[in-house]
Design a protein around this motif. Structure first.
Motif, short mmCIF file in Angstrom:
data_model
loop_
_atom_site.label_atom_id
_atom_site.label_comp_id
_atom_site.label_asym_id
_atom_site.label_seq_id
_atom_site.Cartn_x
_atom_site.Cartn_y
_atom_site.Cartn_z
N UNK A 163 1.09 5.48 -0.08
CA UNK A 163 0.32 6.70 0.18
C UNK A 163 1.12 7.93 -0.20
N UNK A 209 -11.17 5.36 3.68
CA UNK A 209 -10.01 4.73 3.06
C UNK A 209 -8.99 4.35 4.12
N UNK A 267 -3.02 5.45 -2.44
CA UNK A 267 -3.94 6.50 -2.01
C UNK A 267 -3.23 7.85 -2.09
N UNK A 291 -11.94 15.70 -3.23
CA UNK A 291 -11.33 16.37 -2.08
C UNK A 291 -11.73 15.72 -0.76
N UNK A 344 0.87 -1.17 0.00
CA UNK A 344 0.00 0.00 0.00
C UNK A 344 0.91 1.22 0.00
N UNK A 398 -5.83 14.42 -0.23
CA UNK A 398 -6.16 15.66 -0.93
C UNK A 398 -5.63 16.85 -0.14
N UNK A 399 -5.66 18.00 -0.79
CA UNK A 399 -5.16 19.20 -0.12
C UNK A 399 -6.00 19.53 1.10
N UNK A 400 -7.19 18.92 1.19
CA UNK A 400 -8.02 19.14 2.37
C UNK A 400 -7.72 18.13 3.47
N UNK A 408 -6.99 24.74 2.48
CA UNK A 408 -7.33 23.68 3.44
C UNK A 408 -7.75 24.23 4.80
N UNK A 449 -13.47 4.94 -8.43
CA UNK A 449 -12.13 5.48 -8.55
C UNK A 449 -11.57 5.90 -7.21
N UNK A 450 -12.40 6.57 -6.45
CA UNK A 450 -11.86 7.25 -5.27
C UNK A 450 -12.12 6.51 -3.96
N UNK A 471 -6.51 5.82 -8.54
CA UNK A 471 -6.73 4.63 -9.35
C UNK A 471 -5.84 4.62 -10.58
N UNK A 472 -5.71 3.44 -11.19
CA UNK A 472 -5.06 3.31 -12.48
C UNK A 472 -5.96 4.03 -13.49
N UNK A 487 3.45 2.17 2.85
CA UNK A 487 2.88 2.01 4.19
C UNK A 487 3.10 0.61 4.74
N UNK A 520 -7.98 14.76 3.24
CA UNK A 520 -8.76 13.53 3.21
C UNK A 520 -8.17 12.60 2.16
N UNK A 521 -8.02 11.33 2.50
CA UNK A 521 -7.42 10.39 1.56
C UNK A 521 -8.44 9.74 0.66
N UNK A 522 -8.03 9.50 -0.56
CA UNK A 522 -8.88 8.78 -1.49
C UNK A 522 -7.99 7.85 -2.30
N UNK A 523 -8.59 6.94 -3.03
CA UNK A 523 -7.82 6.02 -3.85
C UNK A 523 -7.30 6.76 -5.09
#
Lengths: 84, 350, 370
Positions: free
Chosen positions: B255, C367, B327, C44, B253, B330-332, C10, C357-358, B339-340, B319, B334-337
């Motif tokens: 990040x 996540x 993952x 975001x 994984x 984001x600039x906020x 942010x 995707x996310x 993706x390919x 990780x 919060x993590x997101x995937x």
């Protein structure tokens, strides 16, 4: 829907209002857009552009409203907190 | 290279035939002239000059690295490069990802009948210049001409051979939890440079492809005895593709943080206009390096001494050994995937 | 980028989030209408900054997703014809029709070209007088002024080889259709900022009043969305029902008059079928009689047809905000962006694609702390 991005008008061409075109600068990337729907716009103004058309002029004063609102919230918070 | 300047500095040796003809691939006199006057003249080196079916050379004792690539980029000439220089840089970079010193290249051309000879010559000269800069020789090749309508101008295939002057095993399997993920510079230049001149989407900008060889900083790292776990050059599919491939091959994984990823303002703006994610956009002179955390300072110091990797920076870390996942925070915060990317990057209005 | 980057700060986003936390006392279900807002929320992670009581429901504001299967099949039929140059926004190229998609038609030799603006299609028509140039006119009210101008200019230039396959849809009728459904749980709306930049927001007052739902015209950057949600929650918590404008830097109450005028001239309001929802009266735009010669459906004598969706696809329920992507039995398994069952998985604005995707796991699973 409606990916529309703000950019600065750097030049304008065309006399007929309906075919008036502008070169719009988006942080160093310049793209042509139709200014037919924003006849009041001049060089130096910012516009919101969607698929090659400026749809509105960015109101620079109103653009500050979000930050002014946040400032107010901040000030209210300070008022609410008891003085140390 | 502007056409008028180029013509003066590098005059076309075959003036008789303004366009490539089927006969130029036919094995006869015309093809012989093409090989002699265009390829042979531009790429001249002792191995190529033998004009044999295969090039013969000594190999040092130890390990070799070998790679193959095909280049089909359109347009053939784009801001900051062309299919030829891209082919040389790309091949050299693939070898560099094993930590190899690049030695020899082959180049095979599939030319569409009717391609202006001037275009071919420009590409070949560009390859000659790129090869010289990289310290590699093009020692053998092939030429075919296909019927008009069957070839989209020009395709180039290369094979590269390099020598491993180290005993590291630079591969995804070596990636460890705790490794730092370093990117060698700002992203998205190549993909957006191509978009800028793509019919239907054109825009004016100063964005040029980042197509460049990256072997020198890597060879420096190796010379300094750096423990490098993995390297991967970023090409089509951008950073997202490379990280996902490695996560899958290594079973880890990974990040990263959006705010740490370097992107030039104009590249970012171009992505915004077309609705593209810069993490999915193609690069041609960038790589990611996976190194143990304690090596980060010295790695960055070495990479930053070279122009091509001058803006190297840590963007994340590995990780844990886990189901493969990448993952991005984001600039906020919060993590997101991440993706390919699926297929070709398509601009959107939505 | 000026007027963009500042709205992604942010720290300021946290301030908005904190204020929303402070004032939220009850659960609320808020629908963001626009796909661009859905995209920002998921990209975001804006919803993760909100109190758990606030549920964001993703609305049908994705014109790509709601274009009916029949229309996509019509597009594919035209694009495959020899002598046709088929032009389209990039979004539509991977959207599956009944059997194929535009990218595949292109692979098989169809002249399919991606363009940035409808005006580019007019240029292509001028440059290729021997070909029939068709533009796939998809989009909400935001895009209609652009397609209207393309048609208008084509008419001015007397172009005979240019036409459009139109699938424009209108937002307020969709909101009305959603609100009048007995299953609807939406308590407030974030209206689409760029649609309102064109149309203004007069049309939302009667809707807000009739259904007693707050409606806040909202922009697309994180601070805009959070600001819009804050206004909405303030109304909900205090029992107010109003139409407010968050996106004041780009939207005025009356909207863009010259744009509306040309749209009225070139188009007329027609019933439209929304993929996954069904036909909504007065919810689309079609070419007015004066510009009928530019209607590709008529020009190419395309037959009306009725196509069934794959049985397992619940895109319709997702578009109405009744189900979430991870509640679909084929989500992420047989239905992925690489082989989508319905348009909500193909378009990057579609809720399914965004979740795949996310998030992968689903709305309530995070996540993971990193």
């Amino acid at each position: 829907m409606c990916l529309a991005i703000p950019g600065k008008v750097v030049s304008i061409s065309g006399d007929d209002p309906l075919t008036r075109m502008g070169r719009i600068d988006f942080s160093g990337v310049v793209k042509q857009a139709s200014l037919a729907y924003v006849p009041e716009v001049n060089i130096g103004d910012y516009v919101i552009v969607h698929v090659g058309f400026a749809l509105s002029k960015v109101d620079e004063d109103e653009a500050q409203k979000v930050f002014q609102y946040l400032k107010q919230i901040g000030e209210l918070d300070e008022l609410k907190e008891p003085a140390p | 290279m502007n056409s008028p300047d180029f013509s003066a500095a590098c005059p076309l040796p075959i003036s008789q035939y303004p366009h490539v003809l089927m006969a130029h691939g036919g094995g006869g006199r015309l093809m012989h002239r093409l090989l002699e006057d265009v390829f042979g003249k531009a790429f001249s080196n002792p191995l190529l000059d033998t004009r044999h079916d295969s090039a013969q050379f000594n190999v040092p004792l130890g390990r070799l690295a070998m790679t193959t690539d095909s280049y089909v980029v359109r347009p053939i000439f784009f801001p900051g490069g062309d299919i030829g220089s891209m082919a040389v840089h790309g091949t050299v970079n693939d070898l560099a990802m094993s930590g190899a010193r690049p030695l020899y290249l082959t180049s095979a051309f599939i030319i569409e009948e009717g391609l202006p000879m001037q275009t071919l010559w420009r590409v070949v000269c560009s390859m000659r210049d790129a090869a010289k800069k990289c310290g590699v020789q093009i020692i053998t090749g092939d030429t075919k001409v296909v019927d008009k309508g069957k070839g989209d101008g020009l395709f180039i295939n290369t094979t590269g051979i390099g020598v491993l002057e180290h005993s590291l095993n630079i591969a995804p399997q070596n990636v460890q939890p705790g490794d730092a993920v370093i990117v060698s510079g700002d992203l998205g230049r190549h993909g957006m440079a191509i978009m800028a001149v793509r019919e239907g989407l054109e825009f004016e900008s100063r964005i040029e492809s980042d197509s460049a060889p990256v072997h020198e900083p890597i060879l420096e790292l190796i010379k300094a005895g750096t423990e490098i776990h993995c390297l991967r050059d970023l090409t089509r599919g951008g950073l997202a593709s490379a990280l996902n491939e490695i996560a899958e091959a290594a079973g880890v994984k990974i990040a990263i943080e959006q705010k740490l990823v370097p992107v030039r303002e104009d590249v970012s703006a171009a992505c915004e206009i077309l609705g593209l994610d810069v993490l999915h956009v193609a690069n041609e002179g960038r790589f990611v390096a996976f190194v143990p955390a304690q090596e980060v300072e010295s790695v960055l110091a070495i990479l930053r001494q070279h122009e091509v990797s001058g803006n190297s920076v840590v963007i994340g870390r590995v990780i844990e050994k886990a189901a493969p996942l990448v993952t991005v925070k984001s600039t906020l915060g919060v993590s997101r995937i991440l993706d390919m990317p699926s297929g070709e990057q398509l601009p959107r209005i939505c | 980028m000026k007027f963009l980057d500042e709205y992604r700060d942010a720290e300021l986003a946290q301030k908005f989030a904190q204020e929303i936390h402070r004032i939220t006392t009850r659960p609320w279900k808020i629908m963001e209408v626009c796909g661009g807002q859905t995209h920002a929320i998921v990209k975001y992670g804006i919803d993760e900054l909100l109190p758990k009581q606030i549920e964001l429901i993703h609305g049908p504001g994705c014109p790509v997703c709601v274009t009916p299967l029949e229309v996509i099949d019509q597009a594919l039929e035209i694009a495959a014809r020899p002598g046709v140059i088929f032009t389209s926004f990039g979004d539509m190229l991977r959207v599956p029709g009944s059997t194929t998609d535009l990218l595949s038609v292109k692979a098989q030799g169809g002249d399919v070209r991606i363009i940035y603006s409808p005006l580019d299609a007019v240029k292509i028509a001028e440059q290729n007088p021997e070909k029939e140039v068709v533009f796939f006119g998809v989009g909400f009210e935001t895009t209609a002024p652009a397609t209207a101008m393309a048609i208008y200019q084509a008419a001015q230039k007397g172009l005979k080889n240019f036409s459009m396959l139109i699938s424009h849809v209108l937002v307020p009728p969709a909101i009305e259709a959603l609100m009048s459904s007995p299953n609807c749980q939406v308590q407030a709306f974030l209206a689409a900022g760029h649609v309102c930049a064109v149309m203004g927001y007069e049309e939302y007052f009667p809707l807000a009043k009739k259904y007693r739902v707050p409606i806040v015209v909202t922009g697309f950057e994180p601070l805009d969305v959070l600001h819009g949600i804050l206004f909405t929650v303030q109304q909900l918590e205090s029992g107010r029902v109003e139409v407010e404008n968050q996106y004041v830097r780009a939207v005025s109450r009356g909207g863009n008059q010259p744009a509306q005028d040309l749209v009225k001239k070139v188009f007329e309001v027609v019933p439209r079928k929304w993929r996954g929802i069904g036909e909504i009266p007065q919810s689309g735009l079609g070419l007015s009689e004066a510009y009928g010669a530019f209607d590709a459906a008529k020009k190419f004598e395309l037959t009306d047809r009725c196509v069934d969706e794959p049985a397992e696809c619940i895109a319709g329920l997702i578009l109405q905000g009744l189900k979430k992507p991870h509640e679909c039995p084929v989500f992420g398994t047989r239905c992925t962006p690489e082989h989508p069952f319905g348009a909500t998985m193909v378009s990057s604005e579609g809720a399914c694609a965004a979740y795949y995707r996310y998030r992968r796991q689903g709305a309530n699973e995070r996540v993971g702390a990193l």
